[in-house]
Design a protein around this motif. Structure first.
Motif, mmCIF file in Angstrom:
data_model
loop_
_atom_site.group_PDB
_atom_site.id
_atom_site.type_symbol
_atom_site.label_atom_id
_atom_site.label_comp_id
_atom_site.label_asym_id
_atom_site.label_seq_id
_atom_site.Cartn_x
_atom_site.Cartn_y
_atom_site.Cartn_z
ATOM 1 N N VAL A 49 71.841 8.387 -57.769
ATOM 2 C CA VAL A 49 72.481 9.072 -56.640
ATOM 3 C C VAL A 49 72.805 8.108 -55.506
ATOM 4 C CG1 VAL A 49 72.137 10.768 -54.806
ATOM 5 C CG2 VAL A 49 71.501 11.329 -57.137
ATOM 6 N N THR A 50 71.800 7.342 -55.081
ATOM 7 C CA THR A 50 71.968 6.506 -53.891
ATOM 8 C C THR A 50 73.126 5.521 -54.022
ATOM 9 O OG1 THR A 50 69.603 6.736 -53.442
ATOM 10 C CG2 THR A 50 70.790 4.995 -52.275
ATOM 11 N N PRO A 51 73.202 4.718 -55.092
ATOM 12 C CA PRO A 51 74.323 3.778 -55.175
ATOM 13 C C PRO A 51 75.673 4.469 -55.286
ATOM 14 C CG PRO A 51 72.980 3.698 -57.176
ATOM 15 C CD PRO A 51 72.240 4.528 -56.195
ATOM 16 N N TYR A 52 75.711 5.615 -55.968
ATOM 17 C CA TYR A 52 76.984 6.330 -56.119
ATOM 18 C C TYR A 52 77.478 6.851 -54.781
ATOM 19 C CZ TYR A 52 80.293 9.978 -57.454
ATOM 20 O OH TYR A 52 81.414 10.773 -57.551
ATOM 21 N N LEU A 53 76.593 7.488 -54.012
ATOM 22 C CA LEU A 53 77.008 8.039 -52.723
ATOM 23 C C LEU A 53 77.372 6.932 -51.737
ATOM 24 C CD1 LEU A 53 74.592 11.057 -52.191
ATOM 25 C CD2 LEU A 53 77.021 11.102 -52.744
ATOM 26 N N LYS A 54 76.665 5.818 -51.766
ATOM 27 C CA LYS A 54 77.037 4.700 -50.905
ATOM 28 C C LYS A 54 78.431 4.194 -51.258
ATOM 29 C CE LYS A 54 72.435 2.904 -49.751
ATOM 30 N NZ LYS A 54 71.499 1.748 -49.910
ATOM 31 N N ARG A 55 78.729 4.187 -52.546
ATOM 32 C CA ARG A 55 80.054 3.734 -52.988
ATOM 33 C C ARG A 55 81.139 4.708 -52.542
ATOM 34 N NH1 ARG A 55 80.650 -1.198 -54.920
ATOM 35 N NH2 ARG A 55 79.130 -0.898 -56.572
ATOM 36 N N ILE A 56 80.918 6.001 -52.758
ATOM 37 C CA ILE A 56 81.941 6.997 -52.426
ATOM 38 C C ILE A 56 82.097 7.146 -50.919
ATOM 39 C CG2 ILE A 56 82.559 9.434 -52.530
ATOM 40 C CD1 ILE A 56 83.051 8.028 -55.145
ATOM 41 N N LEU A 57 80.992 7.386 -50.223
ATOM 42 C CA LEU A 57 81.066 7.649 -48.790
ATOM 43 C C LEU A 57 81.370 6.384 -47.991
ATOM 44 C CD1 LEU A 57 77.992 10.048 -48.459
ATOM 45 C CD2 LEU A 57 80.404 10.689 -48.656
ATOM 46 N N GLY A 58 80.742 5.286 -48.378
ATOM 47 C CA GLY A 58 80.887 4.072 -47.603
ATOM 48 C C GLY A 58 82.091 3.224 -47.954
ATOM 49 N N GLU A 59 82.533 3.283 -49.221
ATOM 50 C CA GLU A 59 83.631 2.422 -49.638
ATOM 51 C C GLU A 59 84.918 3.194 -49.914
ATOM 52 O OE1 GLU A 59 82.719 -0.691 -52.414
ATOM 53 O OE2 GLU A 59 80.598 -0.674 -51.865
ATOM 54 N N VAL A 60 84.835 4.276 -50.670
ATOM 55 C CA VAL A 60 86.056 5.046 -50.954
ATOM 56 C C VAL A 60 86.556 5.732 -49.686
ATOM 57 C CG1 VAL A 60 87.052 6.947 -52.280
ATOM 58 C CG2 VAL A 60 85.457 5.360 -53.378
ATOM 59 N N PHE A 61 85.649 6.411 -48.960
ATOM 60 C CA PHE A 61 86.044 7.077 -47.716
ATOM 61 C C PHE A 61 85.977 6.130 -46.512
ATOM 62 C CE2 PHE A 61 84.495 11.376 -49.573
ATOM 63 C CZ PHE A 61 85.685 11.508 -50.272
ATOM 64 N N GLY A 62 85.233 5.043 -46.640
ATOM 65 C CA GLY A 62 85.178 4.045 -45.581
ATOM 66 C C GLY A 62 84.299 4.413 -44.402
ATOM 67 N N LEU A 63 83.352 5.333 -44.584
ATOM 68 C CA LEU A 63 82.506 5.743 -43.466
ATOM 69 C C LEU A 63 81.500 4.660 -43.096
ATOM 70 C CD1 LEU A 63 81.766 9.435 -44.546
ATOM 71 C CD2 LEU A 63 83.401 8.653 -42.824
ATOM 72 N N ASP A 64 81.119 4.654 -41.833
ATOM 73 C CA ASP A 64 80.058 3.779 -41.334
ATOM 74 C C ASP A 64 78.741 4.496 -41.620
ATOM 75 O OD1 ASP A 64 78.402 2.073 -39.971
ATOM 76 O OD2 ASP A 64 79.022 2.738 -37.976
ATOM 77 N N LEU A 65 78.138 4.168 -42.756
ATOM 78 C CA LEU A 65 77.058 4.972 -43.314
ATOM 79 C C LEU A 65 75.687 4.466 -42.894
ATOM 80 C CD1 LEU A 65 76.945 7.411 -45.242
ATOM 81 C CD2 LEU A 65 76.612 5.791 -47.129
ATOM 82 N N HIS A 66 74.826 5.410 -42.448
ATOM 83 C CA HIS A 66 73.454 5.123 -42.054
ATOM 84 C C HIS A 66 72.544 6.005 -42.919
ATOM 85 C CE1 HIS A 66 74.929 3.149 -38.311
ATOM 86 N NE2 HIS A 66 75.934 3.996 -38.526
ATOM 87 N N VAL A 67 71.625 5.402 -43.664
ATOM 88 C CA VAL A 67 70.844 6.116 -44.670
ATOM 89 C C VAL A 67 69.409 6.345 -44.206
ATOM 90 C CG1 VAL A 67 70.022 6.115 -47.055
ATOM 91 C CG2 VAL A 67 72.262 5.123 -46.499
ATOM 92 N N ALA A 68 68.956 7.605 -44.323
ATOM 93 C CA ALA A 68 67.551 7.973 -44.106
ATOM 94 C C ALA A 68 67.047 8.602 -45.395
ATOM 95 C CB ALA A 68 67.420 8.947 -42.939
ATOM 96 N N GLU A 69 65.938 8.138 -45.915
ATOM 97 C CA GLU A 69 65.506 8.613 -47.227
ATOM 98 C C GLU A 69 63.997 8.785 -47.288
ATOM 99 O OE1 GLU A 69 66.960 5.642 -49.946
ATOM 100 O OE2 GLU A 69 66.425 4.038 -48.563
ATOM 101 N N ALA A 70 63.590 9.697 -48.152
ATOM 102 C CA ALA A 70 62.169 9.916 -48.419
ATOM 103 C C ALA A 70 62.005 10.119 -49.917
ATOM 104 C CB ALA A 70 61.655 11.129 -47.656
ATOM 105 N N GLU A 71 60.979 9.512 -50.481
ATOM 106 C CA GLU A 71 60.731 9.709 -51.903
ATOM 107 C C GLU A 71 59.279 10.078 -52.153
ATOM 108 O OE1 GLU A 71 62.067 6.228 -53.939
ATOM 109 O OE2 GLU A 71 60.194 5.154 -53.619
#
Length: 215
Positions: free
Chosen positions: A150-172
């Motif tokens: 999930v994480t690498p895919y969403l970073k690719r889509i949101l951050g690269e395809v859409f070009g957003l300035d992405l800030h990630v907060a995560e818990a596992e």
């Protein structure tokens, strides 16, 4: 200032991704006198699973029936992103992958004439918070290292395809408290959750500051 928030958890009570997003939204609201939040809850109200195929088919088969409802949905989804100043996406890891209803949302957006693969990234540079939750542990050296798709895919889509300035907060390790076999990991789970909320608050505030400085 307008924030677009997407939730994907099929749970409401007990959802860690929603809780992280709540923290980020609270921090964002604290920086704005009159905030506007547009919401789409895919976990509670999933999009039609056949919508993407019905529209995509018309691009390959001139005899395929038109899909006006699905096409209108693409326009609606695109308008939600285009009208926002900032974004908050709350997504859990399900079965080591992206929830199906989030994939449907992304697939439909990629058919949008402006936002999609043939578009010119009209929302590029706008700030976004991505709140992620994972039931297990997927870091280096863990038995499931590399299983988080999930994480690498969403970073690719949101951050690269859409070009957003992405800030990630995560818990596992979010399932540690309810899984006896994970009991030894509960301390690490609590630490991950604390860090996730701290990052969500910091990112929410940072996104608000970026929007204010750009106004």
């Amino acid at each position: 200032m307008q924030l677009f928030r997407l939730d994907a958890s099929i749970r409401v009570a007990g959802s860690v991704s929603r809780a992280l997003a709540d923290t980020a939204e609270h921090a964002w609201r604290a920086e704005h006198a009159d905030p506007v939040v547009t919401r789409r809850d895919l976990g509670l109200h999933p999009l039609p699973a056949d919508a993407w195929a019905s529209v995509a088919r018309t691009g390959f088969d001139p005899e395929a029936p038109s899909a006006p409802e699905a096409a209108a949905l693409i326009t609606e989804l695109g308008a939600e992103l285009l009208s926002a100043d900032a974004y908050l996406f709350a997504v859990p890891l399900y079965n080591w992958s992206l929830p199906a209803h989030v994939k449907t949302w992304i697939d439909l957006l990629l058919l949008h004439p402006d936002l999609g693969l043939r578009g010119d990234q009209p929302i590029a540079g706008r700030p976004a918070v991505l709140a992620l939750s994972r039931g297990g542990g997927y870091g280096p050296g863990t038995p499931k290292e590399g299983w988080d798709h999930v994480t690498p895919y969403l970073k690719r889509i949101l951050g690269e395809v859409f070009g957003l300035d992405l800030h990630v907060a995560e818990a596992e390790l979010t399932l540690a408290d309810v899984t006896p076999a994970m009991a030894p990991l509960r301390g690490l789970a609590a630490e991950s959750l604390r860090n996730g909320h701290a990052n969500a608050a910091a990112h929410g505030q940072r996104v608000a500051e970026l929007i204010r400085s750009a106004a």
